[in-house]
Design a protein around this motif. Structure first.
Motif, mmCIF file in Angstrom:
data_model
loop_
_atom_site.group_PDB
_atom_site.id
_atom_site.type_symbol
_atom_site.label_atom_id
_atom_site.label_comp_id
_atom_site.label_asym_id
_atom_site.label_seq_id
_atom_site.Cartn_x
_atom_site.Cartn_y
_atom_site.Cartn_z
ATOM 1 N N MET A 74 -1.898 -11.802 16.155
ATOM 2 C CA MET A 74 -3.104 -11.082 15.766
ATOM 3 C C MET A 74 -2.878 -10.321 14.459
ATOM 4 N N LEU A 75 -1.736 -9.647 14.382
ATOM 5 C CA LEU A 75 -1.449 -8.857 13.178
ATOM 6 C C LEU A 75 -1.265 -9.739 11.953
ATOM 7 N N ASP A 76 -0.733 -10.939 12.157
ATOM 8 C CA ASP A 76 -0.590 -11.863 11.025
ATOM 9 C C ASP A 76 -1.960 -12.206 10.436
ATOM 10 N N ILE A 77 -2.927 -12.456 11.313
ATOM 11 C CA ILE A 77 -4.286 -12.748 10.849
ATOM 12 C C ILE A 77 -4.885 -11.513 10.177
ATOM 13 N N ALA A 78 -4.682 -10.346 10.799
ATOM 14 C CA ALA A 78 -5.228 -9.098 10.247
ATOM 15 C C ALA A 78 -4.674 -8.822 8.855
ATOM 16 N N LYS A 79 -3.384 -9.043 8.664
ATOM 17 C CA LYS A 79 -2.759 -8.783 7.366
ATOM 18 C C LYS A 79 -3.255 -9.762 6.320
ATOM 19 N N GLN A 80 -3.449 -11.007 6.715
ATOM 20 C CA GLN A 80 -3.965 -12.000 5.776
ATOM 21 C C GLN A 80 -5.353 -11.615 5.289
ATOM 22 N N ARG A 81 -6.176 -11.048 6.182
ATOM 23 C CA ARG A 81 -7.538 -10.667 5.834
ATOM 24 C C ARG A 81 -7.609 -9.327 5.124
ATOM 25 N N ASN A 82 -6.620 -8.473 5.379
ATOM 26 C CA ASN A 82 -6.626 -7.115 4.819
ATOM 27 C C ASN A 82 -5.264 -6.837 4.183
ATOM 28 N N PRO A 83 -4.955 -7.479 3.067
ATOM 29 C CA PRO A 83 -3.613 -7.363 2.488
ATOM 30 C C PRO A 83 -3.254 -5.956 2.033
ATOM 31 N N ASP A 84 -4.245 -5.105 1.804
ATOM 32 C CA ASP A 84 -3.949 -3.749 1.342
ATOM 33 C C ASP A 84 -3.684 -2.779 2.488
ATOM 34 N N ALA A 85 -3.909 -3.214 3.721
ATOM 35 C CA ALA A 85 -3.709 -2.338 4.877
ATOM 36 C C ALA A 85 -2.295 -2.476 5.428
ATOM 37 N N ASN A 86 -1.865 -1.450 6.137
ATOM 38 C CA ASN A 86 -0.564 -1.456 6.803
ATOM 39 C C ASN A 86 -0.772 -1.761 8.279
ATOM 40 N N PHE A 87 0.006 -2.703 8.822
ATOM 41 C CA PHE A 87 -0.129 -3.064 10.229
ATOM 42 C C PHE A 87 1.196 -2.861 10.958
ATOM 43 N N ILE A 88 1.080 -2.333 12.176
ATOM 44 C CA ILE A 88 2.241 -1.907 12.948
ATOM 45 C C ILE A 88 2.281 -2.683 14.257
ATOM 46 N N LEU A 89 3.420 -3.303 14.556
ATOM 47 C CA LEU A 89 3.628 -3.973 15.832
ATOM 48 C C LEU A 89 4.210 -2.964 16.816
ATOM 49 N N HIS A 90 3.369 -2.503 17.756
ATOM 50 C CA HIS A 90 3.835 -1.462 18.680
ATOM 51 C C HIS A 90 2.873 -1.319 19.843
ATOM 52 N N ASP A 91 3.392 -0.765 20.926
ATOM 53 C CA ASP A 91 2.590 -0.384 22.080
ATOM 54 C C ASP A 91 1.828 0.899 21.754
ATOM 55 N N MET A 92 0.544 0.950 22.098
ATOM 56 C CA MET A 92 -0.255 2.127 21.761
ATOM 57 C C MET A 92 0.103 3.365 22.583
ATOM 58 N N SER A 93 0.858 3.197 23.666
ATOM 59 C CA SER A 93 1.079 4.331 24.562
ATOM 60 C C SER A 93 2.089 5.339 24.020
ATOM 61 N N ASN A 94 2.941 4.923 23.106
ATOM 62 C CA ASN A 94 3.969 5.866 22.620
ATOM 63 C C ASN A 94 4.230 5.692 21.131
ATOM 64 N N PHE A 95 3.159 5.554 20.366
ATOM 65 C CA PHE A 95 3.317 5.297 18.934
ATOM 66 C C PHE A 95 3.547 6.588 18.152
ATOM 67 N N LYS A 96 4.150 6.439 16.983
ATOM 68 C CA LYS A 96 4.326 7.538 16.039
ATOM 69 C C LYS A 96 3.953 7.029 14.646
ATOM 70 N N VAL A 97 3.543 7.949 13.785
ATOM 71 C CA VAL A 97 3.189 7.581 12.415
ATOM 72 C C VAL A 97 4.001 8.417 11.442
ATOM 73 N N GLU A 98 4.232 7.866 10.246
ATOM 74 C CA GLU A 98 4.993 8.588 9.229
ATOM 75 C C GLU A 98 4.158 9.672 8.569
ATOM 76 N N GLU A 99 2.868 9.409 8.361
ATOM 77 C CA GLU A 99 1.972 10.377 7.735
ATOM 78 C C GLU A 99 0.823 10.683 8.693
ATOM 79 N N SER A 100 0.455 11.946 8.817
ATOM 80 C CA SER A 100 -0.600 12.349 9.744
ATOM 81 C C SER A 100 -1.940 11.731 9.351
ATOM 82 N N LEU A 101 -2.795 11.560 10.350
ATOM 83 C CA LEU A 101 -4.038 10.826 10.194
ATOM 84 C C LEU A 101 -5.251 11.728 10.375
ATOM 85 N N ASP A 102 -6.373 11.276 9.829
ATOM 86 C CA ASP A 102 -7.639 11.982 9.984
ATOM 87 C C ASP A 102 -8.515 11.363 11.072
#
Length: 247
Positions: A74-102
């Motif tokens: 899924m992420l491979d397709i997403a990245k191909q369609r949105n090359p400027d976005a960052n995509f993360i392979l991870h479980d949503m239950s315990n994720f962390k991010v490098e920069e805080s989000l809005d």
């Protein structure tokens, strides 16, 4: 065939399964919600992003957009369609991010893909930790006590000479913290039909339980599941758009 195997094997058909979904309206709604309740920032993450259709719209709105999913095809397709976005392979239950989000979203009831109440609680805590002050978490949810096991949605599509029929519906046994998404896919090519029946386990909550999990972290607002207008949730409703503002 297991649910994960089916999800992986049919990742190329994911957009067909979701062909009747109005991603534009969903994204527009959440953008309006974020303008009303949010901190006016533009750092955005879509949990369980799939092939990235919502990410695409938020990029067009001027957000610094990213997506997270457990499925690499899924992420491979997403990245191909949105090359400027960052995509993360991870479980949503315990994720962390490098920069805080809005803004964090989780569309298509995917918040229920957390395996149980404990994992759902971890997901909520992870989202809270990832957000900036007054950041917004927005997702949709179904109440387990309002599920009608007889109700299904169905649509058909054609792809590369094959005809597809997709049918899905919620199922809840009436007790416990697990419900299922029942999925049936029929693929017909040259008169030969293949059928996949699958049962995706998902966490089950009612809206009182969900609110109790969220309120230690967020100011919680519940709205009708209508992407055309912002309407407070009625007591009889079993589908909700949940808007959470970080405390």
């Amino acid at each position: 065939m297991s649910s994960n195997a089916l999800y992986t094997d049919l990742s190329g058909y994911y957009d067909l399964m979701c062909a009747d979904i109005d991603y534009q309206s969903q994204s527009n709604f959440v953008r309006r919600i974020h303008q009303i309740f949010g901190n006016q920032g533009r750092d955005y993450l879509d949990l369980a992003c799939g092939t990235g259709p919502h990410v695409h719209h938020f990029i067009n709105y001027g957000y610094q957009a990213s997506g997270l999913d457990i499925n690499q095809p899924m992420l491979d397709i997403a990245k191909q369609r949105n090359p400027d976005a960052n995509f993360i392979l991870h479980d949503m239950s315990n994720f962390k991010v490098e920069e805080s989000l809005d803004l964090i979203t989780c569309f298509l009831y995917s918040i229920h893909y957390n395996a149980n109440i404990e994992k759902l609680s971890e997901c909520i805590a992870s989202a809270h930790a990832a957000l900036k002050p007054e950041g917004v978490l927005c997702f949709n949810s179904v109440a387990k006590n309002k599920i009608d096991n007889r109700s299904f949605v169905k649509h058909a599509a054609e792809h590369e000479g094959s005809q597809f029929s997709f049918q899905s519906g919620w199922n809840y046994c009436g007790e416990g913290e697990q419900q299922h998404l029942l999925l049936k896919i029929e693929k017909t090519t040259d008169g030969v039909t293949e059928i996949w029946d699958d049962k995706h386990p998902m966490v089950a909550v009612d809206f009182n339980q969900l609110t109790a999990l969220l309120e230690p972290y967020f100011d919680v607002h519940m709205f009708e599941h209508d992407y055309e207008k912002i309407t407070p949730l009625e007591a009889s409703s079993g589908n909700a758009i949940v808007v959470c503002v970080k405390k």
